[in-house]
Design a protein around this motif. Structure first.
Motif, short mmCIF file in Angstrom:
data_model
loop_
_atom_site.label_atom_id
_atom_site.label_comp_id
_atom_site.label_asym_id
_atom_site.label_seq_id
_atom_site.Cartn_x
_atom_site.Cartn_y
_atom_site.Cartn_z
N SER A 251 0.85 -1.19 0.00
CA SER A 251 0.00 0.00 0.00
C SER A 251 0.88 1.23 0.00
O SER A 251 2.02 1.19 0.47
CB SER A 251 -0.94 0.03 1.22
OG SER A 251 -0.20 0.21 2.40
N GLN B 249 2.15 4.70 1.27
CA GLN B 249 2.21 5.38 2.56
C GLN B 249 1.93 6.86 2.34
O GLN B 249 2.45 7.47 1.42
CB GLN B 249 3.59 5.20 3.20
CG GLN B 249 3.92 3.77 3.57
CD GLN B 249 3.00 3.24 4.65
OE1 GLN B 249 2.74 3.92 5.64
NE2 GLN B 249 2.50 2.04 4.46
N LEU B 250 1.09 7.40 3.19
CA LEU B 250 0.80 8.82 3.14
C LEU B 250 2.07 9.57 3.54
O LEU B 250 2.75 9.20 4.49
CB LEU B 250 -0.33 9.13 4.12
CG LEU B 250 -1.06 10.44 3.96
CD1 LEU B 250 -1.70 10.55 2.59
CD2 LEU B 250 -2.12 10.57 5.03
N PRO C 295 -2.05 15.46 6.56
CA PRO C 295 -3.26 15.99 7.21
C PRO C 295 -3.06 17.41 7.77
O PRO C 295 -3.94 18.27 7.63
CB PRO C 295 -3.54 14.99 8.33
CG PRO C 295 -2.92 13.70 7.84
CD PRO C 295 -1.68 14.15 7.10
N GLY D 92 -9.28 5.40 0.51
CA GLY D 92 -8.60 5.30 1.81
C GLY D 92 -7.55 6.38 1.98
O GLY D 92 -7.46 7.01 3.05
N VAL D 93 -6.76 6.61 0.95
CA VAL D 93 -5.72 7.64 1.02
C VAL D 93 -6.34 9.01 1.18
O VAL D 93 -5.89 9.83 1.98
CB VAL D 93 -4.81 7.57 -0.24
CG1 VAL D 93 -3.85 8.75 -0.28
CG2 VAL D 93 -4.05 6.26 -0.29
N SER D 94 -7.42 9.26 0.45
CA SER D 94 -8.11 10.55 0.52
C SER D 94 -8.64 10.82 1.92
O SER D 94 -8.51 11.93 2.45
CB SER D 94 -9.25 10.57 -0.50
OG SER D 94 -9.98 11.76 -0.40
N GLN D 95 -9.22 9.80 2.54
CA GLN D 95 -9.73 9.96 3.91
C GLN D 95 -8.61 10.20 4.90
O GLN D 95 -8.72 11.06 5.77
CB GLN D 95 -10.55 8.74 4.31
CG GLN D 95 -11.90 8.68 3.65
CD GLN D 95 -12.68 7.44 4.05
OE1 GLN D 95 -12.12 6.43 4.45
NE2 GLN D 95 -14.00 7.53 3.94
N GLN D 96 -7.53 9.44 4.79
CA GLN D 96 -6.38 9.61 5.70
C GLN D 96 -5.79 11.01 5.58
O GLN D 96 -5.39 11.60 6.57
CB GLN D 96 -5.27 8.61 5.38
CG GLN D 96 -5.51 7.22 5.87
CD GLN D 96 -4.32 6.34 5.50
OE1 GLN D 96 -3.66 6.54 4.48
NE2 GLN D 96 -4.04 5.36 6.34
N ALA D 97 -5.74 11.51 4.35
CA ALA D 97 -5.13 12.82 4.12
C ALA D 97 -6.03 13.97 4.54
O ALA D 97 -5.56 15.08 4.75
CB ALA D 97 -4.78 12.96 2.63
N GLY D 98 -7.33 13.73 4.63
CA GLY D 98 -8.26 14.80 4.97
C GLY D 98 -8.65 15.63 3.76
O GLY D 98 -8.93 16.82 3.88
#
Length: 193
Positions: A18, A20-21, A26, A53-59
């Protein structure tokens, strides 16, 4: 994304991969909102499940997935129809056309490709995406100072012309005063550095 491992023709396990952000993303999104950025969108060639998922983690506010380079360009054009200014941040060959289409293109130059750096207006030479907010802040400050210099300079110049037109100041004094206004405006503009 998963890869399956087999030993001697028998299933031995799976390896999951996956993205990584990047550190600080954020916080970057919060800072951009404080600076007046109205909407943040991720444009990616990845699948929607992964991008979500990445979009949600990043805000982020939203995302568009499964995009080829021309799809990113169309997305940028659609955003430009909604907003006065659109900033695109990217680092890959696939991002170059969208970087060139955006109002301001920002390339991540430390690990990015040469073509994305050529297409961009700004190249961040450090691999720190949080510096995008610094670039936005510097740009806003420069615009503030430029507008201030223009309005103050023009206001004083028109005022001096009015006094000169009514004969309240001699031409030599008016010319010297105009030079003083010009120097003052230039010195004020140097604050942008």
């Amino acid at each position: 994304m998963a890869s399956y491992v087999a030993l001697d023709g028998h299933y031995a396990g799976a390896v999951t991969f996956s993205d990584q952000l990047r550190p600080g993303v954020p916080g970057l999104m919060n800072r951009l909102r404080q600076l007046g950025v109205k909407r943040t969108v991720m444009l990616t060639g990845d699948r929607a499940e992964h991008a979500s998922g990445v979009s949600q983690q990043a805000g982020l506010d939203s995302f568009e997935a499964g995009l080829l380079p021309e799809g990113k360009v169309e997305a940028i054009r659609a955003l430009k129809a909604q907003f006065a200014s659109v900033v695109m941040v990217g680092d890959g060959i696939n991002d170059a056309p969208a970087l060139a289409t955006a109002t301001v293109g920002v390339a991540m130059g430390a690990h990015g490709t040469g073509i994305s750096a050529e297409a961009a207006d700004i190249v961040l030479l450090v691999d720190d995406i949080t510096r995008v907010a610094d670039a936005v802040e510097v740009g806003q400050r420069m615009l503030r100072i430029a507008r201030q210099s223009i309005f103050v300079g023009l206001g004083l110049s028109f005022g001096l012309m009015g006094f000169a037109a009514f004969g309240l100041i001699p031409p030599v004094i008016g010319a010297l005063a105009q030079e003083a206004v010009d120097v003052m405006v230039i010195l004020n503009a140097l604050r942008a550095r």
